[in-house]
Scaffold this motif. Structure first.
Motif, PDB file in Angstrom:
ATOM      1  N   ASP A 186     100.284 -29.583 -22.450  1.00 38.73           N
ATOM      2  CA  ASP A 186     100.847 -29.027 -23.675  1.00 38.73           C
ATOM      3  C   ASP A 186     101.946 -28.028 -23.312  1.00 38.73           C
ATOM      4  OD1 ASP A 186     101.460 -27.828 -26.076  1.00 38.73           O
ATOM      5  OD2 ASP A 186      99.389 -27.417 -26.652  1.00 38.73           O
ATOM      6  N   LEU A 187     103.192 -28.366 -23.617  1.00 45.07           N
ATOM      7  CA  LEU A 187     104.319 -27.523 -23.218  1.00 45.07           C
ATOM      8  C   LEU A 187     104.338 -26.173 -23.929  1.00 45.07           C
ATOM      9  CD1 LEU A 187     107.141 -30.210 -22.950  1.00 45.07           C
ATOM     10  CD2 LEU A 187     106.044 -28.969 -21.072  1.00 45.07           C
ATOM     11  N   SER A 188     103.573 -26.014 -24.985  1.00 39.95           N
ATOM     12  CA  SER A 188     103.519 -24.702 -25.624  1.00 39.95           C
ATOM     13  C   SER A 188     102.842 -23.675 -24.715  1.00 39.95           C
ATOM     14  CB  SER A 188     102.784 -24.787 -26.968  1.00 39.95           C
ATOM     15  OG  SER A 188     101.410 -25.082 -26.796  1.00 39.95           O
ATOM     16  N   ASN A 189     102.166 -24.150 -23.687  1.00 41.65           N
ATOM     17  CA  ASN A 189     101.503 -23.263 -22.730  1.00 41.65           C
ATOM     18  C   ASN A 189     102.307 -23.102 -21.443  1.00 41.65           C
ATOM     19  OD1 ASN A 189      99.222 -22.997 -24.448  1.00 41.65           O
ATOM     20  ND2 ASN A 189      98.400 -24.929 -23.670  1.00 41.65           N
ATOM     21  N   ILE A 190     103.594 -23.395 -21.490  1.00 37.08           N
ATOM     22  CA  ILE A 190     104.375 -23.427 -20.259  1.00 37.08           C
ATOM     23  C   ILE A 190     104.465 -22.067 -19.584  1.00 37.08           C
ATOM     24  CG2 ILE A 190     106.679 -23.013 -21.255  1.00 37.08           C
ATOM     25  CD1 ILE A 190     107.565 -25.445 -19.391  1.00 37.08           C
ATOM     26  N   GLU A 191     104.295 -20.993 -20.333  1.00 33.75           N
ATOM     27  CA  GLU A 191     104.322 -19.660 -19.737  1.00 33.75           C
ATOM     28  C   GLU A 191     102.967 -19.247 -19.170  1.00 33.75           C
ATOM     29  OE1 GLU A 191     106.647 -17.401 -19.006  1.00 33.75           O
ATOM     30  OE2 GLU A 191     108.183 -18.855 -19.544  1.00 33.75           O
ATOM     31  N   SER A 192     101.936 -20.035 -19.416  1.00 37.13           N
ATOM     32  CA  SER A 192     100.604 -19.700 -18.898  1.00 37.13           C
ATOM     33  C   SER A 192      99.860 -20.961 -18.474  1.00 37.13           C
ATOM     34  CB  SER A 192      99.793 -18.948 -19.959  1.00 37.13           C
ATOM     35  OG  SER A 192      99.747 -19.716 -21.165  1.00 37.13           O
ATOM     36  N   PRO A 193     100.377 -21.672 -17.472  1.00 35.52           N
ATOM     37  CA  PRO A 193      99.731 -22.918 -17.037  1.00 35.52           C
ATOM     38  C   PRO A 193      98.353 -22.675 -16.455  1.00 35.52           C
ATOM     39  CG  PRO A 193     101.466 -22.272 -15.502  1.00 35.52           C
ATOM     40  CD  PRO A 193     101.581 -21.361 -16.675  1.00 35.52           C
ATOM     41  N   ASN A 194      97.486 -23.678 -16.627  1.00 39.21           N
ATOM     42  CA  ASN A 194      96.140 -23.616 -16.054  1.00 39.21           C
ATOM     43  C   ASN A 194      96.210 -23.783 -14.541  1.00 39.21           C
ATOM     44  OD1 ASN A 194      94.738 -23.497 -18.575  1.00 39.21           O
ATOM     45  ND2 ASN A 194      95.100 -25.697 -18.832  1.00 39.21           N
ATOM     46  N   LEU A 195      95.424 -22.973 -13.848  1.00 33.64           N
ATOM     47  CA  LEU A 195      95.306 -23.091 -12.391  1.00 33.64           C
ATOM     48  C   LEU A 195      93.841 -23.347 -12.077  1.00 33.64           C
ATOM     49  CD1 LEU A 195      97.594 -20.082 -11.291  1.00 33.64           C
ATOM     50  CD2 LEU A 195      98.248 -22.478 -11.675  1.00 33.64           C
ATOM     51  N   ILE A 196      93.368 -24.538 -12.436  1.00 28.43           N
ATOM     52  CA  ILE A 196      91.949 -24.842 -12.310  1.00 28.43           C
ATOM     53  C   ILE A 196      91.624 -25.306 -10.894  1.00 28.43           C
ATOM     54  CG2 ILE A 196      91.894 -25.469 -14.746  1.00 28.43           C
ATOM     55  CD1 ILE A 196      91.613 -28.382 -13.901  1.00 28.43           C
ATOM     56  N   ASN A 197      90.353 -25.342 -10.580  1.00 27.91           N
ATOM     57  CA  ASN A 197      89.895 -25.767  -9.264  1.00 27.91           C
ATOM     58  C   ASN A 197      90.265 -27.239  -9.034  1.00 27.91           C
ATOM     59  OD1 ASN A 197      87.898 -26.921  -7.250  1.00 27.91           O
ATOM     60  ND2 ASN A 197      87.399 -24.754  -7.113  1.00 27.91           N
TER      61      ASN A 197
END
Length: 229
Positions: A186-197
């Protein structure tokens, strides 16, 4: 059973690829069309791939240490991995969506092979969007282009996996992408991308590709045969 280029540790992109590893899927070669019999797998193949291909998965690069621009990956027009879409039109629409959610510079990277794109569509981007430029892709500048980015945005390009392996999040915009399951869609989250395991992700991914030596011994056939009952 469908064979395609490897996912991890790709060599230079050429008209005739020279990789010694192949991804192998039943009824397809994309993440959402092929069955690779690779869910919840152990780490033995990832250990093998690291050793034989000399690859590693770098830690996620934290926000404060990442670059500033958004890297958007073009792909070879007409390639089967695009599932019929116009990649120039995709880039046009995607860059406009990106600009709604961030003011970061946008770099559009062309593939390693020269191809003809819809130049009028791409030119319009330079008129309509501020702070956007193009980069000619090559094997030699791939890692640097990724390492200097805030994030990458890909359709089904293998650059998405390359990015994740180097610790730079990718926004995978289609389920054909092998990085799609990591959750940045979801590009609306481009300022806070997930950094999952990513530990299980890379273990499973390693069960989707096999070396020529393994193919000659029939090892992947025994693995794929489990899907046939």
């Amino acid at each position: 059973i469908v064979l395609e280029t490897p996912i991890i540790g790709r060599g230079p992109v050429e008209d005739i690829m020279k990789d010694d590893w192949y991804r192998m899927g039943l009824n397809g070669f994309l993440a959402d069309t092929g069955n690779f019999n690779n869910k919840n797998r152990p780490g033995d193949r990832w250990d093998k791939i690291q050793k034989e291909l000399g690859v590693e998965m770098l830690p996620w690069v934290e926000d404060k240490d990442r670059g500033d621009y958004v890297l958007v990956a073009l792909q070879l027009p007409g390639d089967a991995s695009l599932k019929g879409i116009n990649i120039s039109k995709w880039a046009y629409d995607t860059c406009h969506k990106i600009r709604k959610h961030t003011d970061r510079p946008i770099v559009i990277r062309t593939p390693q092979l020269p191809r003809q794109f819809d130049e009028n569509t791409l030119y319009k981007l330079t008129v309509e969007i501020d702070d956007i430029q193009f980069q000619q892709g090559s094997k030699s500048n791939l890692n640097r282009a990724i390492d200097d980015a805030w994030c990458t945005v890909t359709y089904s390009s293998g650059l998405g996996v390359d990015s994740v392996m180097r610790g730079i999040p990718t926004f995978a915009m289609d389920s054909a992408n092998f990085a799609y399951d990591l959750g940045n869609t979801d590009l609306s989250n481009i300022e806070s991308p997930n950094l999952i395991n990513r530990d299980q992700w890379v273990k499973d991914l390693s069960y989707a590709q096999w070396s020529i030596k393994e193919i000659s011994r029939g090892t992947p056939w025994l693995h794929m045969k489990e899907l046939l009952g």
